[in-house]
Structure formats: structure tokens, C-alpha cells
Design an enzyme around this catalytic site. Structure first.
Site, PDB file in Angstrom:
ATOM      1  N   ASP A 257      36.558  58.045  18.729  1.00 38.90           N
ATOM      2  CA  ASP A 257      35.827  57.339  18.331  1.00 38.90           C
ATOM      3  C   ASP A 257      34.637  57.596  18.253  1.00 38.90           C
ATOM      4  O   ASP A 257      33.899  57.060  19.665  1.00 38.90           O
ATOM      5  CB  ASP A 257      35.449  55.275  17.643  1.00 38.90           C
ATOM      6  CG  ASP A 257      34.432  55.517  17.098  1.00 38.90           C
ATOM      7  OD1 ASP A 257      33.881  56.376  16.145  1.00 38.90           O
ATOM      8  OD2 ASP A 257      34.172  54.263  17.154  1.00 38.90           O
ATOM      9  N   LYS A 264      28.006  58.349  19.906  1.00 35.01           N
ATOM     10  CA  LYS A 264      27.702  57.707  20.565  1.00 35.01           C
ATOM     11  C   LYS A 264      26.805  58.230  21.845  1.00 35.01           C
ATOM     12  O   LYS A 264      27.164  59.388  22.559  1.00 35.01           O
ATOM     13  CB  LYS A 264      29.048  57.210  21.276  1.00 35.01           C
ATOM     14  CG  LYS A 264      29.479  56.173  19.896  1.00 35.01           C
ATOM     15  CD  LYS A 264      30.953  55.374  20.173  1.00 35.01           C
ATOM     16  CE  LYS A 264      31.384  54.647  19.718  1.00 35.01           C
ATOM     17  NZ  LYS A 264      30.911  53.533  19.323  1.00 35.01           N
ATOM     18  N   ARG A 338      35.030  50.522   9.382  1.00 37.08           N
ATOM     19  CA  ARG A 338      35.434  49.901   8.104  1.00 37.08           C
ATOM     20  C   ARG A 338      35.753  50.818   6.632  1.00 37.08           C
ATOM     21  O   ARG A 338      36.002  50.031   6.501  1.00 37.08           O
ATOM     22  CB  ARG A 338      33.659  48.900   8.048  1.00 37.08           C
ATOM     23  CG  ARG A 338      32.698  49.386   7.578  1.00 37.08           C
ATOM     24  CD  ARG A 338      31.354  48.740   8.325  1.00 37.08           C
ATOM     25  NE  ARG A 338      31.125  48.360   9.830  1.00 37.08           N
ATOM     26  CZ  ARG A 338      29.781  48.006  10.163  1.00 37.08           C
ATOM     27  NH1 ARG A 338      29.492  47.608   9.502  1.00 37.08           N
ATOM     28  NH2 ARG A 338      29.980  47.637  11.464  1.00 37.08           N
TER      29      ARG A 338
END
Ligand code: BES
Ligand code: MN
Ligand code: ZN
Length: 498
Positions: A257, A264, A338
Site C-alpha cells: 500500500d 504516503k 475498504r
């Protein structure tokens, strides 16, 4: 790691030729006439040894004792916690002695739960990650023999269960630890096939074409930014009658991720290789099921892909259509968990499940809320919540129930889609759960946010194997008593990290 349990008296233990013999001595122990008993009696008399949990005495090449090294370890009343303390105390010495095989003898009949504690403590302390090291340091402990004065049905059952759980936990740790280039979605699919290949198991691994046909537009939007092809893994275990509704486990399988276009910061980004820990826990559970063969039905679903920035990656503001038909405005591409889970939840409906539990390293907010002690538990069903809380206590793999009030969904409103994928900073673990809840209306549902519990950072960086213990305890509490009990093969089976 291999585990075995045999009846072994102290006199018998004197003949054991292993290089590490540990004798757990509880208070009230009655010595016999063998060399080990004499050693214990003399050492206690001379006050060189005490029976408090964790007190130790070691000796080398004693006459009448075949093992080259012996450790006497006190375990007080022999409760599971005290046995854990005792074994934790001796493990550093065993590790530095580089023993391959370890024998732990209970000087007096142990409680069934203490057998589990002993096995878990050894397994936990002896796991070493070696897969991507060119020269694995030292020798690994590969074999544990537990000796008990006599085998009872209860200790045997407890041992079989503990051995199967320990092996499942090891599988989960191993896959979570592997770097993203050694644990791609394709590799996870292959691992699932290896684990779920025996009788009573099926495993299907879907690729982009099949996933597109299912209409999983939300899942696909996350995978779009990566050169690594996505996989949707469907594992099934049929241990009970077909009429019995299964429990469906859904594991977040983001193999890396980066955050995507909402990228990030660089610091600690490497830890996002652990973002498939939910998926790893599903693989671990299936490993345990393959060893224990309990009378239950379980389905494991893993949406697996990378979340990468790219010219083709999904952009903030893009609207996608999920398998449920609901449209989603992706305001932050870093809230990708999600987005892959929601389509897996919709897919879960076809199994008419008794319950669906998703397991996900979902939010940094959950780490802020609960730290690394308890996983976040969200549930729409009080019975299910209670059962999971209890399973966590039993497995010493704790969780804590969090709220799902409708007011928390306020921030997820969108002017351009049915729902937005983020809802502001406050209460981030809850808004994430509220998002998922929209896709979990057809069944009794729970969500475990394991962002704080799935791995440790810092010097001890590595996966914990949680919450395999919690999930297995929950699943086993569902075992039907009317089905014939199949004999477990856990104690004769080699660990295989598929
Ligand atoms: N995988 C992360 C969650 C995470 C972050 C777990 C740090 C463990 C440690 C997840 O995909 C994520 O990035 N979540 C965002 C959500 C936010 C954009 C609403 C987060 O928590 O910052
Ligand atoms: Mn993210
Ligand atoms: Zn993530």
C-alpha cells in the site's frame, strides 16, 4: 516446526538423548528414584533451585541423564500463565545453544490448557524468518517433544488443537513477513491453492477477467495502478453437512500500500508490505483447518492487489461502481482497503453465510485508538460480537468492541456518488467500518481492524500471526457435536509453508 506429545516419566526422560531437555517442575512435585528426581530434590534442598515460575537451574552431561543439557524450570502451580513464564525464561538459553530439538517434560500431570501454553510459547519464541536471507543465521529449532506423565483425552485434544493453531499462526506470520516482491497477489493465490488442496477443500483463484464479469468495479479501481495483476481468492472448507451455513472470512490482501495517488510519506512505508495481514490470517486459518478437520463449514475470500500510483491509477474524485451497484466517490486513494473489501462482502452473499467476518489492517486511526494490545471489533450482531470477544480471551488474542452509531456515517456523504470512501479524520476507524457496513446488510457481520495488532515495528519488526488464534477459537466453538469427529493428524504432520 514439528510437534509431538508422548507419555514420558522422569525415569524415561533420563534416557532421552536430545540436546535440550527441559523439566517443568510444579510445587508439590513428588520425586521418584530416577536421576532427574534426585537432581531436583538435591537442588531444592541446597536452595539452588526454586519452584517459582521461571526459576531455573541448568546442568551439563550429568551421570544417569542421556541428554547433554538439562534445565530444571519451576512452574509454581502450573497454570497456563505460569507455564508460559517458565518456558519464556528458558527459551533464550535454548536459542543460544542452537538446539534443533527440544524436549519439554512435565514432572507432574499438566492442566490441558497448560499444554497449549507450553506449545504456543515455544512456537512463538522459535519462529525465525529466513525466506529472503542468503545465509540464515544459526540453526533453527525444528522439533518440539512434549512429555507428560500420562496421556488423557483432554490433554491430547488440547495438544492437537494447539499444534494446529501454532502451525496456522506460523503460516500467517510467514506470508505477512514476506516482502511485497515475494508475496504478490499471484503468489498468495498459489499459496492458497497449496493450503486448500486436500479432501474437503476447494480453492478458486479469479483473475481480472472474472472479477470484471462479477462487476467488482471498486476492487478493480484499486488494482488499476499496478503492473501486478489482481487476484480474487475463494477458499472453501466443507467439514460439516452442506445444509450448514458457513462462516465467511474476508481478508484484506493489499500486498503493498503506497497510498496510490494520495501517496504516503516515505518514513515506514516499507511496513505497508504487512497490509495483506488480513489475507495472511485467512491462509493461516485454512492451514489450521487442514490439520484439525473440524465439523464446520468455512469460506475464505481474499481480494488481493497492490495500491500503486501510476498513469492509469484511480484518481481522487473518481467515481466507481461497486459490485453491489452502489457508486463510490474515491476522495482518498489511500483508503483502498475498504474499496477491495466492499466487493468481497457483496460476493460473500452467495454463500448464505451464518456470519461474515472481515479482517483488515484498515486504519491508522485504529492504532491510535487501541494501540497494539487489542484489535478493533465492529459488529452488527451482539451474539457474534460476544462470541468473538470470548474467543479472543481464550486465545489470548484480544479485541475490543467499537461503536457503529449512524451519526458516524455523516462524513461519508458525497455530492457525486452514493457514498464517499473517506469521512474526515475524526473517528477514522469507525467511519471505515460504517463504510463497510453498507455492504454487509445481507448477513450477520463483524469487522476486525488489525492495523495495530498484525505486526510489530521497530527492532522487533515482524508479523504477529494475529488474529489466527482468535478466529480459530471462534470457529471451533461452532463445531457440531453430532458429526463424527475425525481424528486429527496435526501431531504427525510436517509444517509446510505453502
Ligand atoms: N493500510 C492502511 C492503514 C494502516 C496505516 C495500517 C498505518 C497500519 C498502519 C490503510 O490503507 C490506510 O492507508 N488508511 C488510511 C485511511 C485514511 C486515508 C482515511 C489511514 O489510516 O490513514
Ligand atoms: Mn491505504
Ligand atoms: Zn491499506
Amino acid at each position: 516446526m514439528n510437534f509431538e506429545m508422548t507419555p514420558l516419566s522422569l525415569a524415561g526422560a533420563c534416557q532421552d538423548k536430545s540436546d535440550a531437555l527441559i523439566v517443568l517442575v510444579p510445587e508439590g512435585f513428588l520425586p521418584g528414584k530416577d536421576a532427574i528426581s534426585l537432581l531436583i530434590s538435591h537442588a531444592l534442598e541446597a536452595k539452588d533451585f526454586e519452584l517459582k515460575a521461571g526459576k531455573m537451574l541448568s546442568a551439563y552431561r550429568l551421570p544417569g541423564i542421556q541428554a547433554s543439557r538439562i534445565w530444571l524450570v519451576g512452574c509454581a502451580q502450573g497454570t497456563p500463565a505460569q507455564v508460559k513464564t517458565a518456558i519464556s525464561a528458558v527459551m533464550p538459553a535454548i536459542k543460544s545453544a542452537q538446539s534443533k530439538k527440544m524436549v519439554v517434560v512435565f514432572a507432574a500431570a499438566p492442566q490441558a490448557q497448560a499444554v497449549q501454553a507450553a506449545l504456543f510459547t515455544v512456537a512463538e519464541a522459535s519462529y525465525v524468518y529466513t525466506t529472503t536471507l542468503s545465509k540464515p543465521a544459526g540453526r533453527k529449532l525444528t522439533h518440539l517433544k512434549l512429555g507428560v506423565p500420562a496421556l488423557s483425552e483432554a490433554t491430547q485434544q488440547s495438544f492437537d488443537q494447539a499444534a494446529a493453531l501454532a502451525m496456522g499462526i506460523e503460516v500467517a506470520k510467514e506470508w505477512a513477513n514476506r516482502p511485497a516482491n515475494h508475496a504478490t497477489p499471484t503468489m498468495l493465490g498459489d499459496a492458497a491453492k497449496m493450503i486448500a488442496k486436500g479432501a474437503k477443500f476447494t480453492c478458486e483463484v479469479l483473475g481480472l477477467k472474472e472479477v470484471a464479469k462479477l462487476g467488482m468495479g471498486s476492487f478493480m479501481s484499486v488494482a488499476k495502478g499496478s503492473r501486478e495483476p489482481l487476484r480474487f481468492i475463494v477458499m472453501q472448507y466443507h467439514g460439516a453437512a452442506k445444509t450448514q451455513a458457513p462462516v465467511v472470512l474476508v481478508g484484506k490482501g493489499i500486498t503493498f500500500d503506497t497510498g496510490g495517488i494520495s501517496i504516503k510519506p516515505a518514513a515506514e512505508m516499507d511496513e505497508m508490505k504487512f497490509d495483506m495481514s488480513g489475507a495472511a490470517s485467512v491462509l493461516g486459518v485454512f492451514k489450521s483447518l487442514s490439520l484439525l478437520k473440524p465439523a464446520i463449514n468455512v469460506v475464505g475470500l481474499i481480494p488481493a492487489c497492490e495500491n500503486m500510483p501510476d498513469g492509469l491509477a484511480v484518481k481522487p474524485g473518481d467515481v466507481v461502481t461497486s459490485m453491489s451497484g452502489q457508486t463510490i466517490e474515491i476522495l482518498n486513494t489511500d483508503a483502498e482497503g475498504r474499496l477491495v473489501l466492499c466487493d468481497a462482502l457483496t460476493y460473500a452473499e452467495r454463500f448464505k453465510p451464518k456470519a461474515v467476518i472481515d479482517i483488515a489492517t484498515l486504519t491508522g486511526a485504529c492504532v491510535v485508538a487501541l494501540g497494539s494490545v487489542r484489535s478493533g471489533l465492529f459488529a452488527t450482531d451482539d451474539g457474534l460480537a460476544q462470541a468473538l470477544l470470548q474467543a479472543g480471551e481464550k486465545a489470548m488474542d484480544l479485541c475490543w468492541r467499537m461503536p457503529l452509531d449512524e451519526d458516524y456515517a455523516e462524513g461519508l456523504k458525497s455530492n457525486f456518488a452514493d457514498v464517499a470512501n473517506v469521512g474526515g479524520r475524526a473517528g477514522g476507524a469507525v467511519t471505515a467500518a460504517k463504510f463497510l457496513q453498507r455492504f454487509a446488510k445481507a448477513f450477520s457481520w463483524a469487522h476486525l481492524d488489525i492495523a495495530g495488532t498484525a505486526w510489530k515495528g521497530g527492532a522487533a519488526k515482524g508479523a504477529t500471526g494475529r488474529p489466527v488464534g482468535l478466529l480459530m477459537h471462534y470457529l471451533l466453538s461452532h463445531e457440531t457435536t453430532n458429526a463424527p469427529k475425525t481424528k486429527t493428524s496435526a501431531r504427525r504432520t510436517q509444517t509446510g509453508i505453502a
